[in-house]
Design an enzyme around this catalytic site. Sequence first.
Site, PDB file in Angstrom:
ATOM      1  N   GLY A  70      -2.408  -1.126  10.029  1.00  0.00           N
ATOM      2  CA  GLY A  70      -2.789  -0.431   9.041  1.00  0.00           C
ATOM      3  C   GLY A  70      -4.562  -0.258   9.042  1.00  0.00           C
ATOM      4  N   HIS A 115     -12.039   6.879  -7.856  1.00  0.00           N
ATOM      5  CA  HIS A 115     -11.495   7.110  -6.633  1.00  0.00           C
ATOM      6  C   HIS A 115     -11.383   8.368  -6.140  1.00  0.00           C
ATOM      7  CE1 HIS A 115     -10.765   2.775  -7.803  1.00  0.00           C
ATOM      8  NE2 HIS A 115     -10.800   2.681  -6.540  1.00  0.00           N
ATOM      9  N   HIS A 116     -10.757   8.434  -4.755  1.00  0.00           N
ATOM     10  CA  HIS A 116     -10.574   9.561  -3.819  1.00  0.00           C
ATOM     11  C   HIS A 116      -9.425  10.236  -4.258  1.00  0.00           C
ATOM     12  CE1 HIS A 116      -7.449   7.244  -2.059  1.00  0.00           C
ATOM     13  NE2 HIS A 116      -8.329   6.473  -2.128  1.00  0.00           N
ATOM     14  N   LYS A 150      -5.526   8.924  -4.244  1.00  0.00           N
ATOM     15  CA  LYS A 150      -5.211   7.558  -4.605  1.00  0.00           C
ATOM     16  C   LYS A 150      -4.058   8.050  -5.914  1.00  0.00           C
ATOM     17  CE  LYS A 150      -6.618   3.192  -7.118  1.00  0.00           C
ATOM     18  NZ  LYS A 150      -5.755   2.509  -6.201  1.00  0.00           N
ATOM     19  N   THR A 165      -1.216  -5.185  -2.345  1.00  0.00           N
ATOM     20  CA  THR A 165      -1.369  -5.115  -3.915  1.00  0.00           C
ATOM     21  C   THR A 165      -0.141  -4.316  -4.318  1.00  0.00           C
ATOM     22  OG1 THR A 165      -2.214  -2.850  -3.671  1.00  0.00           O
ATOM     23  CG2 THR A 165      -3.713  -4.824  -3.892  1.00  0.00           C
ATOM     24  N   GLY A 214       0.489  -6.400   9.116  1.00  0.00           N
ATOM     25  CA  GLY A 214      -0.108  -5.270   8.702  1.00  0.00           C
ATOM     26  C   GLY A 214      -1.253  -4.756   9.535  1.00  0.00           C
ATOM     27  N   ALA A 215      -1.211  -5.408  10.842  1.00  0.00           N
ATOM     28  CA  ALA A 215      -2.152  -5.240  11.883  1.00  0.00           C
ATOM     29  C   ALA A 215      -2.582  -3.769  12.116  1.00  0.00           C
ATOM     30  CB  ALA A 215      -1.922  -6.238  12.906  1.00  0.00           C
ATOM     31  N   GLY A 251      -6.164  -1.184  -9.894  1.00  0.00           N
ATOM     32  CA  GLY A 251      -5.884  -2.429 -10.101  1.00  0.00           C
ATOM     33  C   GLY A 251      -7.034  -3.218 -10.359  1.00  0.00           C
ATOM     34  N   THR A 252      -8.189  -2.797  -9.822  1.00  0.00           N
ATOM     35  CA  THR A 252      -9.493  -3.360  -9.899  1.00  0.00           C
ATOM     36  C   THR A 252      -9.850  -3.072 -11.493  1.00  0.00           C
ATOM     37  OG1 THR A 252     -10.034  -3.288  -7.573  1.00  0.00           O
ATOM     38  CG2 THR A 252     -12.016  -3.609  -9.526  1.00  0.00           C
ATOM     39  N   ASN A 307      -8.253  -8.025  -4.760  1.00  0.00           N
ATOM     40  CA  ASN A 307      -9.297  -7.314  -4.234  1.00  0.00           C
ATOM     41  C   ASN A 307     -10.412  -8.454  -3.672  1.00  0.00           C
ATOM     42  OD1 ASN A 307     -12.137  -6.082  -4.315  1.00  0.00           O
ATOM     43  ND2 ASN A 307     -11.381  -4.656  -5.834  1.00  0.00           N
TER      44      ASN A 307
HETATM   45  N1  LIG Z   1      -6.980  -7.042  -1.420  1.00  0.00           N
HETATM   46  C1  LIG Z   1      -7.915  -6.149  -1.207  1.00  0.00           C
HETATM   47  O1  LIG Z   1      -8.838  -5.960  -1.282  1.00  0.00           O
HETATM   48  C2  LIG Z   1      -7.123  -4.794  -0.668  1.00  0.00           C
HETATM   49  C3  LIG Z   1      -8.110  -3.797  -0.116  1.00  0.00           C
HETATM   50  C4  LIG Z   1      -7.396  -2.469   0.332  1.00  0.00           C
HETATM   51  C5  LIG Z   1      -6.087  -2.363   0.582  1.00  0.00           C
HETATM   52  N2  LIG Z   1      -5.240  -3.642   0.234  1.00  0.00           N
HETATM   53  C6  LIG Z   1      -3.900  -3.464   0.079  1.00  0.00           C
HETATM   54  O2  LIG Z   1      -3.357  -3.778   1.204  1.00  0.00           O
HETATM   55  C7  LIG Z   1      -2.215  -3.023   1.872  1.00  0.00           C
HETATM   56  C8  LIG Z   1      -2.290  -2.438   3.086  1.00  0.00           C
HETATM   57  O3  LIG Z   1      -3.434  -1.190   2.690  1.00  0.00           O
HETATM   58  P1  LIG Z   1      -3.816  -0.226   3.923  1.00  0.00           P
HETATM   59  O4  LIG Z   1      -4.698   0.550   3.356  1.00  0.00           O
HETATM   60  O5  LIG Z   1      -3.987  -1.221   5.306  1.00  0.00           O
HETATM   61  O6  LIG Z   1      -2.150   0.147   4.070  1.00  0.00           O
HETATM   62  P2  LIG Z   1      -1.851   0.982   5.581  1.00  0.00           P
HETATM   63  O7  LIG Z   1      -3.020   1.590   6.344  1.00  0.00           O
HETATM   64  O8  LIG Z   1      -0.685   2.116   5.003  1.00  0.00           O
HETATM   65  O9  LIG Z   1      -1.278  -0.096   6.541  1.00  0.00           O
HETATM   66  C9  LIG Z   1       0.090  -0.734   6.170  1.00  0.00           C
HETATM   67  C10 LIG Z   1       0.464  -1.923   7.300  1.00  0.00           C
HETATM   68  O10 LIG Z   1       1.639  -2.645   6.669  1.00  0.00           O
HETATM   69  C11 LIG Z   1       2.619  -2.403   7.670  1.00  0.00           C
HETATM   70  N3  LIG Z   1       3.877  -2.478   7.185  1.00  0.00           N
HETATM   71  C12 LIG Z   1       4.442  -1.527   6.507  1.00  0.00           C
HETATM   72  N4  LIG Z   1       5.449  -2.111   6.005  1.00  0.00           N
HETATM   73  C13 LIG Z   1       5.738  -3.197   6.650  1.00  0.00           C
HETATM   74  C14 LIG Z   1       6.825  -4.155   6.762  1.00  0.00           C
HETATM   75  N5  LIG Z   1       7.966  -4.199   5.979  1.00  0.00           N
HETATM   76  N6  LIG Z   1       6.659  -5.348   7.622  1.00  0.00           N
HETATM   77  C15 LIG Z   1       5.304  -5.493   8.103  1.00  0.00           C
HETATM   78  N7  LIG Z   1       4.381  -4.542   8.190  1.00  0.00           N
HETATM   79  C16 LIG Z   1       4.613  -3.384   7.572  1.00  0.00           C
HETATM   80  C17 LIG Z   1       2.209  -1.177   8.492  1.00  0.00           C
HETATM   81  O11 LIG Z   1       2.673  -1.057   9.677  1.00  0.00           O
HETATM   82  P3  LIG Z   1       2.902   0.506  10.385  1.00  0.00           P
HETATM   83  O12 LIG Z   1       1.799   0.715  11.084  1.00  0.00           O
HETATM   84  O13 LIG Z   1       4.080   0.161  11.420  1.00  0.00           O
HETATM   85  O14 LIG Z   1       3.530   1.306   9.251  1.00  0.00           O
HETATM   86  C18 LIG Z   1       0.431  -1.139   8.282  1.00  0.00           C
HETATM   87  O15 LIG Z   1       0.192  -1.983   9.548  1.00  0.00           O
HETATM   88  C19 LIG Z   1      -1.832  -2.108   0.409  1.00  0.00           C
HETATM   89  O16 LIG Z   1      -1.122  -2.997  -0.609  1.00  0.00           O
HETATM   90  C20 LIG Z   1      -3.246  -1.960  -0.317  1.00  0.00           C
HETATM   91  O17 LIG Z   1      -3.113  -1.701  -1.689  1.00  0.00           O
HETATM   92  C21 LIG Z   1      -5.751  -4.622  -0.668  1.00  0.00           C
END
Ligand SMILES: NC(=O)c1ccc[n+]([C@@H]2O[C@H](COP(=O)([O-])OP(=O)(O)OC[C@H]3O[C@@H](n4cnc5c(N)ncnc54)[C@H](OP(=O)(O)O)[C@@H]3O)[C@@H](O)[C@H]2O)c1
Length: 261
Positions: A6, A147-148, A151, A92, A3-4, A157-158, A116
């Site tokens: 994202g 939230h914004h 969403k 998530t 997810g690098a 989830g939190t 989270n």
């Molecule tokens: N744990 C926490 O505290 C926390 C905080 C924030 C977010 N999150 C969660 O983290 C996740 C990502 O959030 P985000 O806001 O960063 O989302 P985002 O901006 O949509 O980024 C998603 C990333 O995942 C990649 N991706 C999508 N499908 C994939 C696949 N099949 N294989 C490999 N990579 C794939 C995307 O690649 P492309 O650019 O190529 O589409 C992008 O790099 C979500 O589930 C979000 O709910 C967790």
Amino acid sequence: MVGASGRMGTQMLRLLPEFPALQLVGAVASEQRAAAGTTVSSGDGSVLPISAALPPLLAGADLVIDFSSAGAAAAHLAACAAARVALLLGTTGLAPELSAPLAAAAEVIPLLVAPNTSPGVNLLLELVRESAQRLPAGYDIEIIETHHRDKTDAPSGTALALGEAAAAGRGSRLSELAAYARHGHGSPRQQGQIGFGVLRGGDVVGEHEVWFLGQGERLLLKHAATDRSVFARGALLAAQWLAGRPAGRYAMRDVFISGYR
Ligand SMILES: NC(=O)c1ccc[n+]([C@@H]2O[C@H](COP(=O)([O-])OP(=O)(O)OC[C@H]3O[C@@H](n4cnc5c(N)ncnc54)[C@H](OP(=O)(O)O)[C@@H]3O)[C@@H](O)[C@H]2O)c1
């Protein structure tokens, strides 16, 4: 890092220089992104191509940080387990069917599922659990989250995790106590319920309030995230904590209780 490209991935890459123990050795995103020839900078100045395939990168990795898509989590989990590489899973919305594969993977790798990664939220979870346990049963518990406008899931989830912590403090499960919707007449609050309120609008990163309402006093515990970087920094702290641990299933609570060391 999976997810690098994202929002979370970009923030973590930006903060990586603050964590000299962590070195980026591979970057994964979707097939379309990899096909477009996108690259990322690793913080030490070197530039890495984004790949669509995780398994070939694992030979040179100690740890995978995955913030990508729930649909891809099973494949990433299986790849890490097969290669015996630790996994911090921050994605998530994981499917319930993932429970058994998660348990099996934790037999062979250190696995941290972290919905989270904010240090403040993880402290709040502890405070809520303890407050629910220590306050008399007659105190009503209400959880309000904001939230914004974009969403899509509600409550967050939190908020649900806070509800689960409050229910655990009362020796119960959220599924037995939750009141998610109130509307109309003739349905007063029931003793022991955990109520939820949801606000959506503007650009609010995420705010959570837990109210304990008694006769003659109210206790309010509140967390406000003002910048998404709090999740990215928390994730890198947790990754640093996870690397080198024995195989097993870990949660942010373990990271938090050990003081991130
Ligand atoms: N744990 C926490 O505290 C926390 C905080 C924030 C977010 N999150 C969660 O983290 C996740 C990502 O959030 P985000 O806001 O960063 O989302 P985002 O901006 O949509 O980024 C998603 C990333 O995942 C990649 N991706 C999508 N499908 C994939 C696949 N099949 N294989 C490999 N990579 C794939 C995307 O690649 P492309 O650019 O190529 O589409 C992008 O790099 C979500 O589930 C979000 O709910 C967790």
